[in-house]
Scaffold this active site. Structure first.
Site, PDB file in Angstrom:
ATOM      1  N   ASN A  65       2.876   8.884   4.887  1.00 54.43           N
ATOM      2  CA  ASN A  65       2.961   7.894   3.821  1.00 54.43           C
ATOM      3  C   ASN A  65       2.495   8.610   2.553  1.00 54.43           C
ATOM      4  OD1 ASN A  65       2.746   5.789   2.066  1.00 54.43           O
ATOM      5  ND2 ASN A  65       1.512   4.484   3.400  1.00 54.43           N
ATOM      6  N   HIS A 125       6.933  -4.778   2.339  1.00 53.03           N
ATOM      7  CA  HIS A 125       6.092  -4.935   3.548  1.00 53.03           C
ATOM      8  C   HIS A 125       6.933  -5.209   4.798  1.00 53.03           C
ATOM      9  CE1 HIS A 125       2.515  -6.532   0.921  1.00 53.03           C
ATOM     10  NE2 HIS A 125       2.383  -5.232   1.122  1.00 53.03           N
TER      11      HIS A 125
END
Ligand code: ADP
Length: 410
Positions: free
Chosen positions: A7, A185
Site C-alpha cells: 500500500n 473502501h
C-alpha cells in the site's frame, strides 16, 4: 503462494507478506507471515517497522532516500526477520490502487494496458494513483519475474446502478469528465460482507447487508446479494458520512458562500475540505474519536456535538440504505471507530428498533477490536462488529488473478 501486499503512499509504504492458496482461502487459514511499514521516505530519519508475529515489533530509524531504496529495504528487513529466506520466495505482489475509474470492476494482473488505464485514472485521484503506480514500478524493478496485481478501492462499487451513481448535473459532465459516484473502501466493504456470509454460512444471493467502514475516512455501503448497489463516497472520498477531517455531504452553495466571504482560492477550499472539517472542524480540537469521547465525557460541548453529528449521519444513511435494499439481514461496523467505539455504534443505531435494528448494550460494550454480534436476541437485523482486513483480500485476489492468468495462457 507467498504474496507481498503493498500500500504505497506519497512518502510511505505499508507492506504485508501473506501466504495463501485455494485451500487456505476455503478454510480461512491464510497466514500473515509479516507486516510492516516505512514512513518519511526521502529523509535521513525514515522509520522502518516490521512485525513477524508472535515476535515483538522491530523498529529502526535510518536514511532511506528513494522509493526504490525503501522497497529494497523492506524486503531486506523481511529476510532479516526470517519471514523469507530469500527474495525468490516472494511469488507475487498485490498492490492497493485507489482509483480504477470505470476501467476496472475486478482485480487484474498489471500489464502495459492496465498500467495505462491506471495512469488515466490518476487525474481522478491525484493524491493516490501516482504513488500506487510508483510502488508498481519499484516492485517490478526489484522482482522482475514476479506477476503484480492491482486491487482497486473502487472496483467493488462498479455494480452501483446508474440511478445511484449519476449525479443531478448536466449529463454532458458525465460524458466529458466522467463525473459520477465511484465509491471507495471497496476492498473493506467486500471483505466484511464476505466474512459475514462465512460466519453465518450464507450464500451471496441470500444476504443483504449495510456495511459501515468508520476509520479516519468513513463510508457506508448497501450490498444486495453480494453486490454493492449504493455507497456514500462519491466522485471523490469527500462525500457522504462525516469523517475525521472531511465534512461529507454538504450544500455546495455553502462552499461558494464561504469562498466569497473569506476570499478563499480553490486550493484553499480544497485544503479546508480535506484537512479542517469533520470531527476536527466541529470539535475544534481533534479528529481522533478517542479524544472526542474522552472530551465529551469531561463535559466538552463541542466534542459531544461532533460525535452527535457523526452518529446522526450514519443513522440517516442506515435508513436510506434500508429503503434502497428493501430488506436488510445484517448491519456491519468496521474500521478503527466501527471496531472500537461501542458508544458510536449505540448512538448510530439509537431509535432504529422499528427498523428491526436493536443493539444489546452489554454485548456492544464488550465488543472492541474483535469479531462478534452486538444485536439483541430480538433484533431482526443482525448487527455485527467485523474487523476489516483489506490486505488479506488483496492477497487472495492476487492469488486468484495470477492463477487465472496461468489458466488463460493455457
Ligand atoms: P484509517 O482510516 O486511517 O485506516 P483507522 O481505521 O485506523 O483509520 O481508524 C482511525 C480512527 O479509529 C480514529 O478516529 C481513532 O480515533 C479511532 N479509534 C481507534 N481506536 C479507538 C478506540 N479504542 N475507541 C474509539 N475510537 C478509536
Amino acid at each position: 503462494m507467498k504474496i507481498l501486499v503493498l500500500n504505497c503512499g506519497s512518502s510511505s509504504i505499508k507492506f504485508q507478506l501473506i501466504e495463501t492458496d485455494a485451500e487456505m482461502i476455503e478454510s480461512d487459514s491464510d497466514r500473515t507471515i509479516a507486516r510492516g511499514g516505512i514512513e518519511r521516505i526521502g529523509t535521513n530519519e525514515a522509520t522502518l517497522k516490521v512485525v513477524v508475529p508472535p515476535n515483538p515489533a522491530r523498529s529502526t530509524t535510518e536514511e532511506i532516500l528513494s522509493y526504490q531504496a525503501a522497497l529494497n529495504r523492506a524486503v531486506e528487513a523481511l529476510k532479516e526477520c526470517s519471514a523469507v529466506a530469500d527474495i525468490s520466495q516472494i511469488e507475487a505482489v498485490g498492490h492497493r490502487v485507489v482509483h480504477g475509474g470505470e476501467h476496472f470492476a475486478a482485480s487484474v494482473v498489471i500489464d502495459g494496458k492496465v498500467e495505462e488505464d491506471i495512469q488515466k485514472c490518476a487525474e481522478l485521484a491525484p493524491l493516490h494513483n501516482p504513488h500506487n503506480l510508483r510502488g508498481y514500478y519499484v516492485a517490478r524493478k526489484l522482482l522482475p519475474q514476479v506477476p503484480q496485481v492491482a486491487v482497486f478501492d473502487t472496483a467493488f462499487h462498479q455494480s452501483v446502478p446508474p440511478r445511484a451513481h449519476i449525479y443531478g448535473l448536466p449529463y454532458s459532465y458525465y460524458r466529458r469528465y466522467h463525473i459520477r459516484r465511484y465509491g471507495f473502501h471497496g476492498t473493506s466493504h467486500r471483505y466484511v460482507a464476505l466474512r459475514y456470509r462465512k460466519i453465518f454460512g450464507k450464500a451471496r444471493e441470500d444476504v443483504n447487508l449495510i456495511t459501515a467502514h468508520l476509520g479516519n475516512g468513513c463510508s457506508i455501503t448497501a450490498i444486495q446479494k453480494g453486490q454493492s448497489i449504493d455507497t456514500s463516497m462519491g466522485f471523490t472520498p469527500q462525500e457522504g458520512l462525516v469523517m475525521g477531517t472531511r465534512c461529507g455531504d454538504i450544500d455546495p452553495a455553502a462552499l461558494f458562500y464561504i469562498m466569497s466571504k473569506d476570499e478563499l482560492t480553490l486550493h484553499d477550499m480544497a485544503t479546508l475540505l480535506n484537512k479542517f472539517c469533520g470531527l476536527y472542524g466541529i470539535s475544534g480540537e481533534s479528529n481522533d474519536m478517542r479524544d472526542l469521547l474522552a472530551a465529551s465525557a469531561r463535559g466538552g460541548e463541542q466534542a459531544r456535538l461532533a460525535i452527535e453529528v457523526f452518529c446522526y449521519r450514519i443513522k440517516k444513511y442506515i435508513g436510506a440504505y434500508s429503503a434502497a435494499l428493501g430488506h436488510v439481514d445484517g448491519l456491519v461496523f468496521t474500521g478503527g471507530i466501527g471496531e472500537n467505539a461501542p458508544a458510536v455504534r449505540a448512538l448510530a443505531c439509537e431509535g432504529l428498533g422499528e427498523w428491526g435494528i436493536q443493539i444489546d448494550a452489554a454485548r456492544n460494550a464488550a465488543m472492541t477490536g474483535k469479531e462478534g454480534e452486538i444485536s439483541s436476541d430480538g433484533s431482526r437485523v443482525r448487527v455485527m462488529v467485523i474487523p476489516t482486513n483489506e490486505e488479506l483480500l488483496i492477497a487472495r485476489d492476487t492469488f486468484r488473478a495470477v492463477q487465472k492468468g496461468i489458466r488463460d495462457r493455457g
